[in-house]
Enzyme design. Structure first.
Site, PDB file in Angstrom:
ATOM      1  N   ALA A 149       0.954  -1.158   0.171  1.00  3.99           N
ATOM      2  CA  ALA A 149      -0.105   0.050   0.031  1.00  3.99           C
ATOM      3  C   ALA A 149       0.695   1.313   0.156  1.00  3.99           C
ATOM      4  CB  ALA A 149      -1.003  -0.051   1.055  1.00  3.99           C
ATOM      5  N   GLY A 192      -2.246   0.053  -4.657  1.00  8.65           N
ATOM      6  CA  GLY A 192      -2.395  -0.333  -3.033  1.00  8.65           C
ATOM      7  C   GLY A 192      -2.440   1.195  -2.329  1.00  8.65           C
ATOM      8  N   TYR A 205       4.241 -15.086 -14.696  1.00 12.69           N
ATOM      9  CA  TYR A 205       3.504 -14.074 -14.171  1.00 12.69           C
ATOM     10  C   TYR A 205       1.978 -14.759 -14.217  1.00 12.69           C
ATOM     11  CZ  TYR A 205       0.818  -9.537 -13.548  1.00 12.69           C
ATOM     12  OH  TYR A 205       0.085  -8.672 -13.055  1.00 12.69           O
TER      13      TYR A 205
END
Length: 306
Positions: A23, A28, A178
């Site tokens: 975050a 985030g 990924y």
């Protein structure tokens, strides 16, 4: 509610505790900022606590902020760190309303975590799997609590769960790795929802940000960098817009367990959040259950639900 779901549609969050991983920047940060603006007590769970403190200061310095903002050290590349963070969070928060599994890495060169896992799979999936399992009993008694895990359109691109080589030890594709990690996010969400549904309180949802202009793209392979740079103004959106699908999954009263939110524009690259569909592979129950079992074995974390 307006036709397009926006930040203004986030319901009041006073009295709610939200943990947001990764975050301190990008998606985030915007997720945490908007939740705090609606009154939530937000925990920025970040690897770099100094950056986290600066992010917290930016949020609390905003006149719109109504909720408390704190910082928790969390390195998803280390199961020891995940366990320590979970213990700290359990000690300070007897109840958790929102766990937002947002942090992630993308297209990294071949690397491993402290526990020997391929970096993208270890960070994006296994770290969050372990954190969720260690905190779930703080969510289960809380009416309206939610676990939201951030996936990607990349879950469709060269994506499969390579059970015969989960850590990409034989060969390595940064795009394939990924895709595997982001597919794992969805398989985990759907299996988690099935397991917690009998409890009737907590729900699990997923979201993706489309093509958002954030630091996550810094490891884009050289062959893709030029076209991505040229197309970025047409295809991408800012982090604030990219965070809206996560926020809708986390706060919209109409959202239900097992749902997946993403941008509503062409290709789901940009636009206001709406319900979207994930790939058929993500809904394969046998794969969901097998990945769950393997993830428990690799992390040593057993969930308090069956």
């Amino acid at each position: 509610m307006s036709g397009n779901w926006t930040e203004q549609d986030i319901p009041d969050q006073h009295g709610r505790v939200a943990i947001v991983t990764g975050a301190n920047t990008g998606l985030g940060f915007e997720t945490a900022r908007m939740l705090a603006a609606r009154g939530a007590a937000v925990v920025l769970a970040v690897r770099d606590t100094e950056k986290g403190k600066r992010a917290a200061a930016r949020i609390t310095g905003d006149a719109a902020t109504q909720g408390d903002v704190t910082v928790q050290a969390l390195d998803l590349t280390s199961l020891d760190s995940v366990r320590t963070a979970a213990a700290d969070l359990r000690a300070t928060h007897p109840r958790i309303d929102l766990l937002i599994n947002n942090a992630g890495v993308m297209y990294t060169p071949k690397q491993t975590t402290a526990d020997g896992f391929e970096l993208q799979f270890g960070t994006n999936h296994l770290g969050h799997f372990a954190l969720t399992g260690l905190l779930l009993d703080r969510l289960l008694p809380v009416p309206g609590s939610r676990v939201v895990t951030v996936s990607s359109v990349g879950h469709r691109i060269r994506a499969a769960i390579h059970f015969d080589d989960l850590q990409w030890e034989r060969s390595y594709s940064r795009i394939g790795a990924y895709g595997q990690s982001k597919l794992a996010n969805l398989l985990f969400t759907y299996e988690l929802q099935r397991r917690i549904a009998p409890h009737g309180t907590t729900v699990a949802l997923a979201a993706h940000p489309g093509a958002s202009n954030t630091e996550l793209t810094r490891n884009t392979p050289a062959a893709l960098r030029v076209p991505v740079t040229w197309l970025a103004p047409l295809l991408t959106q800012n982090a604030g817009m990219g965070a809206l699908p996560t926020l809708r999954a986390a706060t919209d009263h109409a959202a239900e367990g097992g749902q997946y939110y993403g941008p509503g524009g062409p290709g789901e690259f940009r636009g206001h959040p709406k319900l979207v569909r994930s790939s058929p592979d993500s809904h394969d129950r046998a794969t969901q259950q097998r990945l769950w079992t393997v993830s428990e074995e690799l992390t040593g974390v057993t969930f308090p639900v069956r």
